[in-house]
Scaffold this motif. Structure first.
Motif: not given
Length: 711
Positions: A152-154, A176-180, A235-236
């Motif tokens: 996820y961090s990557q 969007n993928l990161t938020l998902y 983190h976002l």
């Protein structure tokens, strides 16, 4: 021939004139030959000069001819070079055209290569995102949280890298993928964290002993630490919009609540929403203190867990802890309160009593969270920021103004306004006993106002409330000078009321003197000076020429001024803004002191008329007296003056009484000197009697022994 001979004859005459008559013919011939020789030499010299000049001219002409020939050659060469230049220009133009065609082909090729490269990079990013997403799905299904969070961090880092790309679809897809995955991981981690919190019986809505809590935490410490480490890795990217990274409040400096604190607060938020929203009886808009007090209780109940258990875990997991667990926990609860207050306060602006109640409860709550047992940093936004919203603050300022002026009017209308509030409290200091009710009540009003606006976070709002305090000080002085109900006691310089008013003026003036050096008022002076420079810079100078100490704040500049000051280190300066007001108090103090002094001296002068008329030149010899006593005509003035001083001593502050007594004595001494010594003749008896009166009477005015001496 005749011409030739005539010239010879003239020549001979010339030689003859130069020769005396006594010279011989030989001498004449010799002179003739010498003169002829000189003429010959002159002619030869002239001929040689003409010859030389002619040769030089011929040489110059030759040089000019050679130069013209060379110039013609150069012109021919120049023409040849111009012809060659034309040929080269034509050749270069031809080469440039060919080069431009080649360059255009090259640019087209490079553009195609760049486009191809971007497509390749685009496909690689998509491929990477898809692979990482598939891998994350796999690890998450297997329960491998460490690997899942690493992938996820990557993904989040790659999303951060492509934020500036011109490919809108890639930016949107990656975000969007990161938020998902953030939401999915958050759901998993929140569920795991809630299981641990249930094991340690969190949240602590009921009283629990520290020993029992320590046992629960020790048994689950490692698991809590592990889950906390997972949450800290979440983190976002900054540009990705999500409720977790966006401030719910519009206040300057308010940051989003950390994810692990959000999960800790989830249970308390559910309870808060259940009790203080909807149709529950606890959701009473007239009782904001219910949920404000509940927030205070939750903060205190979780203090041990946050400071003694959770904070050490944060310090173990990070080299430099980015958060203070207790402060962030309080911030989350304050955010909850502010959202609730914001939904209600604008709807109660027209209900002044209810609005005033809200203000009081918010002030109490704000003061409470800054106390030592909670110790919320005063530089962080809090509920006071809500009161500084323009519409809300205008209403608050109007309420403060109306309430304070009403209280001030009630102070002066009280029948005991000029009586001491401490008169029956013998343990108080004598000077404190002489402080009037109106002065003490008014000072209490000012201190209460100061306590309220001391918590205001924005300088412009603090200055406006401070201006109200300045206006009240001016109104109080005017109320003392011109009371609503005037009587004989008010105007009699020796009355208790007159002295009480003087005491009040001195008392408030002393308080103002002390305020000039207090840090709170020094900071306000600094903000006032800074605002003056700020408004001058932007061409808006607000000043009141009739009242130079009045503070005027332009609401259109207030927000910009606050932004600058909140990001700037403030300095302190002596609060000179009090100076015009202090000068008014001191002037009135001086006028009233002078009134008392002049009044006492007029009484003395009237009482001393018999004494002044004594026959000092006809007094008996002191040897005729067995015991000399004070002159009988001096006894009445001395007794009256002692009574006046005794009354003033009981009614006035100590330092004021001493000043008045000293001034009375100085003026009375001058009166005795002018009216007795300067206007009378003294015999021995009169001088001895006057000296006795001075030593035993007049010089001891105001002492406790004068009555004993008179007796």
């Amino acid at each position: 021939m005749s011409g030739f001979w005539s010239q010879i004859e003239q020549y001979s005459d010339t030689i003859s004139n130069e020769t005396s008559d006594d010279d011989s013919v030989d001498n004449l011939l010799s002179n003739l030959l010498t003169h002829a020789d000189q003429e010959r030499q002159t002619l030869e010299a002239q001929f040689n000069l003409i010859s030389t000049t002619t040769k030089e001219k011929r040489s110059l002409v030759s040089q000019l001819q050679n130069g013209i020939a060379m110039a013609n050659n150069l012109l021919e060469q120049h023409e040849q070079l111009r012809n060659q230049e034309r040929k080269l220009t034509i050749a270069m133009k031809s080469h440039e055209d060919k080069a431009e065609v080649i360059a255009q082909d090259f640019r087209t090729t490079v553009k195609r290569l760049n486009s191809t490269t971007r497509v390749i990079d685009y496909l690689r990013c998509l491929e990477t995102l898809l692979k990482q997403s598939s891998a994350l799905e796999k690890f998450l299904s297997e329960g491998s949280l460490n690997e899942s969070l690493s992938i996820y961090s990557q993904i989040a880092n790659l999303t951060e890298l492509v934020r500036d790309t011109s490919t809108e679809h890639l930016r949107s897809y990656s975000a969007n993928l990161t938020l998902y995955w953030y939401n999915r991981l958050k759901t998993v981690l929140a569920s795991r964290m809630e299981d641990i919190l249930n094991k340690i019986e969190f949240p602590y809505v009921q009283k629990m002993s520290d020993s029992h809590l320590s046992e629960l935490l020790d048994a689950n410490r490692n698991q809590l630490k592990e889950e906390l480490s997972y949450l800290l890795k979440m983190h976002l990217p900054e540009h990705v919009k999500h409720v977790d990274v966006q401030s719910r409040l519009r206040f300057i400096g308010w940051k989003p609540i950390p994810l692990f604190i959000q999960i800790l607060l989830s249970g308390l938020i559910s309870r808060f929403n259940y009790h203080f929203y909807g149709k529950q009886k606890t959701n009473d808009r007239r009782k904001p203190e219910w949920y404000l007090n509940q927030i205070i209780s939750w903060i205190l109940d979780h203090d041990y867990f946050l400071t003694e258990q959770l904070q050490p875990l944060l310090e173990e997991l990070t080299e430099i802890p980015p958060w203070n667990a207790k402060v962030e926990f309080i911030r989350g609860l304050i955010e909850l309160v502010i959202v609730k207050l914001d939904s209600q306060i604008t709807s109660i602006l027209i209900d002044t009593p209810l609005f005033t109640h809200y203000i009081e409860e918010i002030l109490i709550f704000s003061q409470r969270i800054f106390q030592d047992d909670i110790n919320y940093p005063n530089y962080l936004p809090n509920c006071m920021n809500l009161l500084c919203d323009e519409i809300v603050f205008e209403k608050w300022f109007q309420v403060e103004q109306d309430v304070s002026r009403t209280k001030l009017n009630n102070i002066f209308q009280s029948p005991t306004a000029h009586q001491s509030v401490y008169e029956r409290m013998l343990e108080r200091h004598p000077d404190e006993i002489k402080i009037s009710e109106c002065a003490e009540t008014f000072l209490t009003l000012l201190h209460a106002m100061e306590d309220r606006y001391r918590l205001v976070p924005y300088p412009s709002c603090s200055l406006r409330l401070f201006s109200l305090q300045i206006d009240l000080l001016d109104d109080f002085l005017q109320g003392l000078i011109c009371p609503p109900t005037s009587d004989v006691q008010t105007n009699d310089p020796l009355s208790k009321t007159f002295c009480s008013i003087l005491n009040s003026i001195v008392y408030i003036a002393d308080v103002i003197q002390q305020w000039r050096d207090q840090p709170h008022y020094k900071a306000l002076q600094y903000f006032y000076d800074e605002y003056g420079r700020f408004s001058s810079k932007y061409g808006r100078v607000d000043s009141d020429e009739e009242n130079p100490g009045k503070i005027l704040i332009d609401s259109t500049l207030a927000q910009q001024f606050d932004l600058i000051q909140l990001n700037k280190k403030s300095h302190s300066a002596t609060a000179t803004i009090f100076d015009p007001l202090l000068e008014q108090y001191l002037n009135e103090q001086e006028q009233r002191c002078s009134t008392i002094v002049n009044h006492v001296n007029r009484l003395l002068e009237r009482k001393c008329r018999p004494y002044i008329k004594e026959k000092w030149s006809m007094m008996p010899n002191p040897k005729d007296y067995l015991i000399m006593n004070i002159t009988s005509s001096a006894i009445d003035p001395l007794v009256d003056l002692q009574a006046i001083f005794s009354e003033l001593k009981n009614n006035l502050l100590k330092n004021v009484f001493h000043e008045i007594r000293a001034r009375v004595i100085i003026q009375f001494d001058e009166f005795l000197f002018n009216s007795v010594i300067n206007k009378h003749q003294f015999n021995e008896g009169g001088a001895s009697q006057f000296l006795l009166d001075i030593n035993r009477g007049w010089s001891r005015i105001g002492t406790d022994h004068v009555l004993q001496l008179l007796n």
